[in-house]
Design a protein around this motif. Structure first.
Motif, mmCIF file in Angstrom:
data_model
loop_
_atom_site.group_PDB
_atom_site.id
_atom_site.type_symbol
_atom_site.label_atom_id
_atom_site.label_comp_id
_atom_site.label_asym_id
_atom_site.label_seq_id
_atom_site.Cartn_x
_atom_site.Cartn_y
_atom_site.Cartn_z
ATOM 1 N N LYS A 6 0.860 -1.174 0.000
ATOM 2 C CA LYS A 6 0.000 0.000 0.000
ATOM 3 C C LYS A 6 0.901 1.229 0.000
ATOM 4 O O LYS A 6 1.898 1.274 0.713
ATOM 5 N N LEU A 7 0.564 2.204 -0.828
ATOM 6 C CA LEU A 7 1.300 3.469 -0.901
ATOM 7 C C LEU A 7 0.362 4.576 -0.420
ATOM 8 O O LEU A 7 -0.203 5.315 -1.222
ATOM 9 N N GLU A 8 0.192 4.669 0.881
ATOM 10 C CA GLU A 8 -0.764 5.627 1.444
ATOM 11 C C GLU A 8 -0.294 7.060 1.241
ATOM 12 O O GLU A 8 0.808 7.416 1.625
ATOM 13 N N GLY A 9 -1.144 7.856 0.619
ATOM 14 C CA GLY A 9 -0.854 9.271 0.441
ATOM 15 C C GLY A 9 -0.136 9.625 -0.850
ATOM 16 O O GLY A 9 0.297 10.768 -1.009
ATOM 17 N N ILE A 10 -0.016 8.698 -1.767
ATOM 18 C CA ILE A 10 0.660 9.004 -3.045
ATOM 19 C C ILE A 10 -0.171 10.027 -3.814
ATOM 20 O O ILE A 10 -1.382 9.901 -3.897
ATOM 21 N N ASP A 11 0.479 11.068 -4.309
ATOM 22 C CA ASP A 11 -0.283 12.107 -5.016
ATOM 23 C C ASP A 11 0.379 12.534 -6.329
ATOM 24 O O ASP A 11 0.015 13.542 -6.910
ATOM 25 N N CYS A 12 1.334 11.738 -6.803
ATOM 26 C CA CYS A 12 2.040 12.087 -8.038
ATOM 27 C C CYS A 12 2.201 10.833 -8.901
ATOM 28 O O CYS A 12 3.015 9.960 -8.585
ATOM 29 N N ALA A 13 1.424 10.744 -9.958
ATOM 30 C CA ALA A 13 1.484 9.574 -10.846
ATOM 31 C C ALA A 13 2.845 9.465 -11.526
ATOM 32 O O ALA A 13 3.369 8.365 -11.718
ATOM 33 N N ASN A 14 3.434 10.597 -11.874
ATOM 34 C CA ASN A 14 4.755 10.598 -12.505
ATOM 35 C C ASN A 14 5.807 10.048 -11.540
ATOM 36 O O ASN A 14 6.681 9.277 -11.940
#
Length: 73
Positions: A6-14
């Motif tokens: 789980k990558l909680e808080g990811i906000d950059c697709a790049n």
């Protein structure tokens, strides 16, 4: 061995794409796939290297997204 994280808080697709590329180059990694919207990453790797790979992957994630929590799903 395949594990999902789980990558909680990811906000950059790049940034996620960059993480995926870096992790895929680690010794013992067979494949890496991720889903930005589900905040998940799946790593297929050699079972005897999985602990080292998890540690290195966590550092790579923190490099690109310091606020993201990387944990087993």
């Amino acid at each position: 061995m395949t594990k999902t994280y789980k990558l909680e808080g990811i906000d950059c697709a790049n940034c996620l794409a960059k993480m995926e590329r870096k992790i895929s180059k680690l010794k013992g990694v067979k494949s890496v796939s991720s889903n930005f919207f589900a905040e998940k990453m799946t790593i297929e790797a050699d079972e005897d290297l999985i602990d080292e790979i998890e540690e290195a992957a966590s550092k790579i994630v923190k490099k690109y997204e310091p606020e993201v929590i990387f944990k087993k799903a």
